[in-house]
Motif scaffolding. Structure first.
Motif, short mmCIF file in Angstrom:
data_model
loop_
_atom_site.label_atom_id
_atom_site.label_comp_id
_atom_site.label_asym_id
_atom_site.label_seq_id
_atom_site.Cartn_x
_atom_site.Cartn_y
_atom_site.Cartn_z
N GLN A 179 13.76 -6.19 -17.71
CA GLN A 179 14.42 -5.97 -16.68
C GLN A 179 14.48 -7.18 -15.63
O GLN A 179 14.91 -6.80 -14.69
CB GLN A 179 13.85 -4.54 -16.16
N TYR B 224 12.87 -11.61 -24.59
CA TYR B 224 13.76 -10.26 -25.05
C TYR B 224 13.13 -9.58 -26.06
O TYR B 224 12.82 -9.81 -27.13
CB TYR B 224 15.13 -10.85 -25.62
N ASN C 107 19.46 -4.96 -17.28
CA ASN C 107 20.19 -5.93 -18.03
C ASN C 107 20.72 -5.04 -18.96
O ASN C 107 20.18 -4.24 -19.84
CB ASN C 107 19.23 -6.95 -18.76
N SER D 76 15.40 -10.60 -13.60
CA SER D 76 16.68 -11.10 -13.78
C SER D 76 16.90 -12.41 -14.56
O SER D 76 17.79 -12.79 -15.15
CB SER D 76 16.98 -11.68 -12.10
#
Length: 181
Positions: A60, A67, A2, A62
């Motif tokens: 990483q 975070y 991401n 999806s």
């Protein structure tokens, strides 16, 4: 992987990766950073790596549920600290934030700037309704950051934090999407 980057006037928040390990270990090893933290000072960089690797793995996915951002100074690209945003149950559209800033950057508005950017990201990009944070009652610096960022003190949890100095009470803060519209 991401590619989430959040920019403000002075800082960039980007998802951490393994290249940040040395700086994260240095940050976690500072007694002044550890004072109000329940994690403790790591014995070595291998211990720090065992903490950081799940954060990197989560970044990483999806669908990220937690975070972990590195905070970088835009002008010199230096690592300034960490910022976390952990999503709660999807039904409640809520999250909790946490942060650790290197003492070289304390009392300069960087933590407030980062928190405001994360709040904006949470409400605008993630469409959250509520973002909360906890803070040891004696952590005056963090109390100021939370309040300057528009968060409201909602309550106090008694003796919930096992700090090196003993059990500490924790203030609970939150901000709602309607607070910033």
């Amino acid at each position: 992987m991401n590619e989430i980057k959040i920019l403000t006037e002075r800082i960039r928040l980007r998802l951490i990766d393994l290249s940040d390990l040395e700086e994260i270990h240095k940050l976690h090893s500072l007694p002044e950073v550890d004072e109000y933290n329940t994690l403790g000072i790591p014995k070595n960089s291998a211990e720090t790596k065992s903490i950081v690797e799940p954060w990197i793995a989560e970044n990483q996915l999806s669908e990220i549920k937690s975070y972990t951002f590195a905070i970088e100074n835009i002008s010199n690209k230096k690592f300034m600290g960490l910022f976390g945003l952990k999503l709660g149950n999807e039904k409640y559209k809520s999250a909790e934030v946490w942060y650790k800033i290197h003492p070289d950057y304390w009392k300069k508005g960087y933590a407030t700037e980062a928190l405001k950017a994360i709040i904006h990201f949470g409400f605008e990009t993630l469409k959250l309704h509520r973002i909360k944070a906890g803070c040891a009652v004696d952590n005056i610096g963090s109390l100021k950051v939370l309040e300057k960022s528009g968060m409201t003190r909602e309550g106090r949890h008694r003796q919930i934090l096992p700090l090196k100095s003993g059990w500490s009470d924790n203030f609970e803060y939150a901000i709602l999407d309607i607070d910033i519209k």
